[in-house]
Design a protein around this motif. Structure first.
Motif, PDB file in Angstrom:
ATOM      1  N   GLY A 122      -6.187 -28.114   5.421  1.00 17.24           N
ATOM      2  CA  GLY A 122      -5.462 -27.174   5.768  1.00 17.24           C
ATOM      3  C   GLY A 122      -4.829 -27.698   7.227  1.00 17.24           C
ATOM      4  O   GLY A 122      -5.177 -28.263   8.055  1.00 17.24           O
ATOM      5  N   GLU A 123      -4.113 -26.507   7.268  1.00 18.12           N
ATOM      6  CA  GLU A 123      -3.658 -26.649   9.135  1.00 18.12           C
ATOM      7  C   GLU A 123      -4.336 -25.972  10.567  1.00 18.12           C
ATOM      8  O   GLU A 123      -3.921 -26.473  11.256  1.00 18.12           O
ATOM      9  N   GLU A 124      -4.880 -25.275   9.785  1.00 15.68           N
ATOM     10  CA  GLU A 124      -5.705 -24.642  10.847  1.00 15.68           C
ATOM     11  C   GLU A 124      -7.527 -24.892  10.041  1.00 15.68           C
ATOM     12  O   GLU A 124      -8.728 -24.388  11.060  1.00 15.68           O
ATOM     13  N   SER A 125      -7.508 -26.383   9.261  1.00 17.39           N
ATOM     14  CA  SER A 125      -9.168 -26.168   8.839  1.00 17.39           C
ATOM     15  C   SER A 125      -9.951 -26.815   9.916  1.00 17.39           C
ATOM     16  O   SER A 125      -9.613 -27.526  10.976  1.00 17.39           O
ATOM     17  N   SER A 126     -11.635 -26.921  10.096  1.00 16.04           N
ATOM     18  CA  SER A 126     -11.822 -27.182  10.981  1.00 16.04           C
ATOM     19  C   SER A 126     -12.542 -28.565  11.467  1.00 16.04           C
ATOM     20  O   SER A 126     -12.853 -29.379  11.533  1.00 16.04           O
ATOM     21  N   SER A 127     -11.977 -28.644   9.833  1.00 14.47           N
ATOM     22  CA  SER A 127     -12.191 -30.470   9.510  1.00 14.47           C
ATOM     23  C   SER A 127     -11.220 -31.191   9.854  1.00 14.47           C
ATOM     24  O   SER A 127     -11.570 -33.017  10.430  1.00 14.47           O
ATOM     25  N   ILE A 128      -9.962 -31.433  10.798  1.00 11.23           N
ATOM     26  CA  ILE A 128      -9.046 -32.344  11.864  1.00 11.23           C
ATOM     27  C   ILE A 128     -10.284 -32.681  12.606  1.00 11.23           C
ATOM     28  O   ILE A 128     -10.347 -32.500  13.621  1.00 11.23           O
ATOM     29  N   GLY A 129      -9.740 -33.945  12.746  1.00 14.91           N
ATOM     30  CA  GLY A 129     -10.449 -34.907  13.747  1.00 14.91           C
ATOM     31  C   GLY A 129     -11.106 -35.601  13.280  1.00 14.91           C
ATOM     32  O   GLY A 129     -11.616 -36.407  13.736  1.00 14.91           O
ATOM     33  N   LYS A 130     -12.639 -34.818  11.896  1.00 16.20           N
ATOM     34  CA  LYS A 130     -13.579 -35.380  11.576  1.00 16.20           C
ATOM     35  C   LYS A 130     -13.619 -36.480  10.614  1.00 16.20           C
ATOM     36  O   LYS A 130     -12.355 -36.472  10.270  1.00 16.20           O
ATOM     37  N   SER A 131     -14.213 -37.596  11.319  1.00 14.28           N
ATOM     38  CA  SER A 131     -14.180 -38.352  10.433  1.00 14.28           C
ATOM     39  C   SER A 131     -15.153 -37.688   9.241  1.00 14.28           C
ATOM     40  O   SER A 131     -15.668 -36.902   8.816  1.00 14.28           O
ATOM     41  N   LEU A 132     -14.702 -39.168   8.009  1.00 15.73           N
ATOM     42  CA  LEU A 132     -15.687 -38.655   6.586  1.00 15.73           C
ATOM     43  C   LEU A 132     -16.525 -38.795   6.566  1.00 15.73           C
ATOM     44  O   LEU A 132     -17.363 -38.142   5.841  1.00 15.73           O
ATOM     45  N   LYS A 133     -17.747 -39.453   7.685  1.00 11.91           N
ATOM     46  CA  LYS A 133     -19.102 -39.741   7.645  1.00 11.91           C
ATOM     47  C   LYS A 133     -19.294 -38.136   8.665  1.00 11.91           C
ATOM     48  O   LYS A 133     -20.388 -37.826   7.756  1.00 11.91           O
ATOM     49  N   GLU A 134     -18.435 -37.475   9.127  1.00 10.25           N
ATOM     50  CA  GLU A 134     -19.045 -36.314   9.925  1.00 10.25           C
ATOM     51  C   GLU A 134     -18.979 -35.812   8.352  1.00 10.25           C
ATOM     52  O   GLU A 134     -19.741 -34.518   8.266  1.00 10.25           O
ATOM     53  N   LEU A 135     -17.827 -35.749   7.553  1.00 15.86           N
ATOM     54  CA  LEU A 135     -18.096 -34.868   6.578  1.00 15.86           C
ATOM     55  C   LEU A 135     -19.088 -34.115   5.375  1.00 15.86           C
ATOM     56  O   LEU A 135     -19.547 -33.241   5.938  1.00 15.86           O
ATOM     57  N   ALA A 136     -19.163 -35.593   5.420  1.00 14.01           N
ATOM     58  CA  ALA A 136     -20.712 -36.151   4.541  1.00 14.01           C
ATOM     59  C   ALA A 136     -22.007 -35.443   4.647  1.00 14.01           C
ATOM     60  O   ALA A 136     -22.797 -34.975   4.080  1.00 14.01           O
ATOM     61  N   GLY A 137     -22.431 -35.035   6.292  1.00 13.86           N
ATOM     62  CA  GLY A 137     -23.403 -34.586   6.996  1.00 13.86           C
ATOM     63  C   GLY A 137     -23.260 -33.297   6.690  1.00 13.86           C
ATOM     64  O   GLY A 137     -24.439 -32.692   6.865  1.00 13.86           O
TER      65      GLY A 137
END
Length: 635
Positions: free
Chosen positions: A239-254
Motif C-alpha cells: 500500500g501507499e503507506e506500507s512500512s515495506s516500501i523501500g525494503k528488499s525482498l530479503k529484508e521482508l523474508a527476514g
C-alpha cells in the motif's frame, strides 16, 4: 529396431477392421486418462461415440451401459449414503472417537476400521469426506500432524470395496460379466471371502506402519510431525503507506522464521517470476507469496501489507457473527473444479474472501482470481461464519475443521437404517435383484423425506454415472469385436510357462497396473472378459479369474490421481506424489499376498460341477464374424 516395427505392422495388418478401431480407441483413451487434461467422463463418452459411429457397436446398443444394473446400483447408493448422513447415524458413531484423544495410534486404528466398514456399504468418497474433518480434529487433539491420519484414512476408504458387491462399481461390473457368462451373478457378500482378510491386513498396516513410511518428519519422532497444510499461495499488495516500501525482498523474508518463497512480483502490469532477493518494494507492487498460513499471517501484519483477496462485501450475515478463517478442500463434485473464484456467482461468495490457495504436486504462479481449481486444492477463506458456511455448502467444498456434527432424530435414524438393512436382506436372499432392491430403497428414503428430491439428485456424482455408462458399452464393443480375445491371447502366451494359479496372479497384476495408472472402472471392464476367456482356454473356473480382476481393479494406491479419495487428502495432508508410492506400493504387495491364497482357497480353480452351464456369450471369440458376435452377446 526395424524387425520390431515390421512385426508390429504385420500384427496390425492381420487384424480385422473392427479390432483395429477398438484398439486404437482403447490406446487413445488410456493416453487421455493418464494425461488428465480432459475429464475422464468426457473421454469415455468420446470412446463410446467413436465405436458407435464406426459401426463396431450397433446404434441400437449405443446406450446399453446407461441402463446397466451397475449404473442403477451406483446411483441408488449415492442417494442412500446421503440419507444415512442426514439421519445422524454416522455422527453418533464418530462422536464415540472423542474419548481417544492423546492416543493417536488407537485413534487411527478405530477410524480406519470405521471408514473401511462404512465404505463397504456407502460411497467410499462419501465415507472419507465425512471422516476428513474428524481425522484433522483427532490429530490436533493428540498434538500430531493431520498427515499421520489423512492418507491412512483415505486408503481405508478403498478397503470397503473388497468386502461387498456394493462396495465398489468395479465389483458390480465384474459380477455382471459373471452373470452374462454363467447366468448367476456374485451375491452381496461373496466378495467378503477374500475381502475380510484384506481388510484385517490393510487396517493393521495403515494404523501401525503406513504413517511411518511418509518421509520428512519434523522434530522429534514422538511428536509425529509429518506434514501440515502448507505451500499456500497468497496475494498481497504494497500500500501507499506500507512500512515495506523501500525494503528488499530479503529484508521482508527476514520478518518470519520460515522459508518464505516469493513466487512472483507484479509491477506496472509486468510479472517477474521468482524475483531476486535484492528487489526493492515500491508502492503498488503485488506479491505472490508461498508459505504456511500462520507465517503468511505474521508476515502480512508485520510488514504492513494488504491481502488482495480481502475485499468482498458482506451479505446478509449477522454483523455480530464471528469472522472466521476456514480451510476448505475442493472435491470432485465441487462447482469450482476447472473454474476460478471470480467465475463463481456473486451471490454464492457474497461476503467471503479467498485469501490463499494450496496445491500439492503443482505450482501456482497466477493471481488468485485466475487460479483454475483442481480436485484436492485447499482454499483459505475468511468471512462471517454464516457466510462462509453458506458458500462452502453452495460450491460443495469440504471443510477441514469446524464442521458441525448434528445429531439426527432417533426416528430418522431407525427408519433409514431399517430401509437400508431391509434392502441388503432382500438382495442377499435373492428376493429381488440387487439393483431393484437398492433402487426401491433409494426411492423410499426420498418418499419418506429422509432426503429431499433436490438433495438426492445433487448427491449423485453424475460424472461417475456417465463414465460407467459409456465405458460399459465400450467394454461390450471390445468383446464383440474380438479385442478382448486378442488381449486374452497375449496373456495366454504365458500359459506355457506359468501354472493356472500364476495365470490368476498375472491377471491381477495387469488389472492393478491399469487401475493405478489409467482408471479402475476401465480396468474392470477390459479385464473381466479377458479373465473369462483365459479361464475357458486353460480349462479352469472363471470365478478365481474374476475375483482377481475385482481385487486388482480396486487397488488404486500409487498416485493421487488414481482415485478421488487420494486426491482429496493430497493438499490437506501436504503430501507429494512419491508419498503415495511409499505407502501404496507395500500396501498393494500385502493385498496381493493375502488375496491370492484366499482366492484359490474359496474360489478353487477346478470346482465341483454346478447346476448351471456356460451361456453362449462365453463362446465369443475373435474368429466369429460380427453378426454372430452381436447375436451371442445379446443372448
Amino acid at each position: 529396431m526395424m524387425d520390431i516395427y515390421t512385426t508390429v505392422m504385420d500384427f496390425l495388418t492381420a487384424l480385422p477392421a473392427d479390432q483395429i478401431i477398438v484398439f486404437a480407441v482403447l490406446v487413445g483413451a488410456l493416453v487421455m486418462f493418464m494425461w488428465g487434461k480432459l475429464r475422464y467422463d468426457m473421454v469415455a463418452i468420446l470412446a463410446l461415440l467413436i465405436v458407435v459411429i464406426a459401426g463396431v457397436m450397433p446404434v441400437e446398443s449405443a446406450f446399453y451401459g446407461f441402463s446397466h444394473p451397475a449404473v442403477i446400483i451406483v446411483v441408488s447408493m449415492f442417494v442412500l449414503s446421503q440419507a444415512l448422513v442426514n439421519s445422524g447415524v454416522i455422527e453418533i458413531v464418530t462422536r464415540r472417537f472423542s474419548g481417544l484423544a492423546g492416543r493417536p495410534v488407537l485413534q487411527l486404528l478405530t477410524l480406519t476400521v470405521f471408514v473401511s466398514i462404512a465404505s463397504a456399504f456407502l460411497a467410499n468418497v462419501g465415507a472419507l469426506a465425512f471422516s476428513i474433518p474428524i481425522a484433522v480434529k483427532m490429530a490436533k487433539e493428540s498434538n500430531v500432524s493431520p498427515a499421520m491420519f489423512l492418507m491412512p484414512v483415505a486408503f481405508a476408504s478403498h478397503l470397503g470395496a473388497f468386502l461387498t458387491l456394493i462396495g465398489s462399481p468395479r465389483n458390480i461390473i465384474v459380477s455382471e460379466f459373471r452373470e452374462q457368462a454363467t447366468g448367476t451373478a456374485f451375491s452381496l457378500f461373496d466378495f467378503a471371502t477374500v475381502g475380510a482378510g484384506i481388510i484385517v491386513v490393510g487396517v493393521l498396516f495403515l494404523a501401525l506402519l503406513a504413517w511411518r513410511l511418509i518421509p520428512n518428519r519434523h522434530g522429534e519422532s514422538e511428536k509425529s510431525e509429518l506434514f501440515e497444510v502448507e505451500n499456500y499461495i497468497t496475494e498481497v499488495k504494497v500500500g501507499e503507506e506500507s512500512s515495506s516500501i523501500g525494503k528488499s525482498l530479503k529484508e521482508l523474508a527476514g520478518i518470519v522464521d520460515t522459508r518464505v518463497v516469493f513466487v512472483a512480483l507484479i509491477r506496472d502490469y509486468q510479472k517477474i517470476s521468482y524475483p531476486s532477493s535484492g528487489h526493492q518494494l515500491q508502492a503498488g507492487d503485488v506479491l505472490l507469496i508461498q508459505d504456511d498460513a500462520e507465517s503468511l499471517t505474521e508476515l502480512v501484519e508485520a510488514a504492513g501489507l494488504d491481502l488482495v483477496g480481502e475485499h468482498a462485501e458482506e451479505g446478509a450475515a449477522d454483523p455480530d457473527d464471528e469472522v472466521i478463517d476456514a480451510e476448505v478442500v475442493v472435491t470432485r463434485k465441487s462447482r469450482l473444479v476447472d473454474s476460478t473464484w471470480k467465475q463463481m456467482p456473486l451471490n454464492l461468495r457474497y461476503g467471503v474472501n479467498l485469501l490463499a490457495v494450496s496445491r500439492s504436486g503443482g505450482q501456482l504462479n497466477k493471481h488468485l482470481d485466475d487460479v483454475h481449481f483442481k480436485v484436492g486444492d485447499v482454499m483459505l477463506l475468511r468471512g462471517r461464519e454464516e457466510s462462509v458456511n453458506y458458500t462452502v455448502d453452495a460450491f460443495k467444498g469440504l471443510p477441514l475443521e469446524n464442521r458441525d456434527l448434528k445429531l439426527g432424530r432417533s426416528t430418522a435414524i431407525f427408519k433409514t437404517l431399517a430401509i437400508f438393512i431391509l434392502a441388503i436382506v432382500v438382495a442377499s436372499f435373492g428376493i429381488l435383484d440387487i439393483h431393484i432392491a437398492f433402487l426401491a430403497a433409494a426411492v423410499a428414503v426420498v418418499l419418506l423425506d429422509m432426503t429431499g428430491i433436490k438433495e438426492a439428485y445433487e448427491s449423485v456424482d453424475w460424472s461417475i454415472v456417465v463414465l460407467l455408462g459409456a465405458i460399459i458399452t465400450f467394454g461390450q464393443a471390445l468383446v464383440i469385436s474380438g479385442g478382448a480375445g486378442q488381449i486374452a491371447d497375449g496373456i495366454l502366451g504365458l500359459a506355457d510357462y506359468l501354472s493356472p494359479a500364476l495365470m490368476v496372479l498375472a491377471v491381477m497384476l495387469v488389472t492393478t497396473l491399469m487401475s493405478d495408472f489409467v482408471n479402475a472402472n476401465v480396468a474392470a471392464v477390459v479385464m473381466a472378459p479377458v479373465g473369462i476367456l483365459i479361464a475357458e482356454t486353460i480349462g479352469v473356473s472363471i470365478d478365481p479369474l474374476l475375483m482377481a480382476v475385482a481385487v486388482g481393479a480396486n487397488m488404486a494406491f500409487l498416485t493421487p490421481t488414481a482415485h478421488e479419495s487420494n486426491a482429496l487428502v493430497m493438499g490437506s495432508g501436504g503430501y507429494k506424489y512419491r508419498d503415495f508410492w511409499k505407502v501404496g506400493l507395500p500396501l498393494e504387495i500385502l493385498i496381493i499376498a493375502i488375496s491370492m491364497p484366499l482366492i484359490l482357497y474359496f474360489w478353487p480353480l477346478n470346482p465341483e460341477p454346478t447346476e448351471y452351464e456356460y451361456d453362449t456369450v462365453t463362446e465369443v471369440r475373435y474368429e466369429l464374424n460380427k453378426s454372430e458376435r452381436i447375436f451371442a452377446l445379446e443372448q
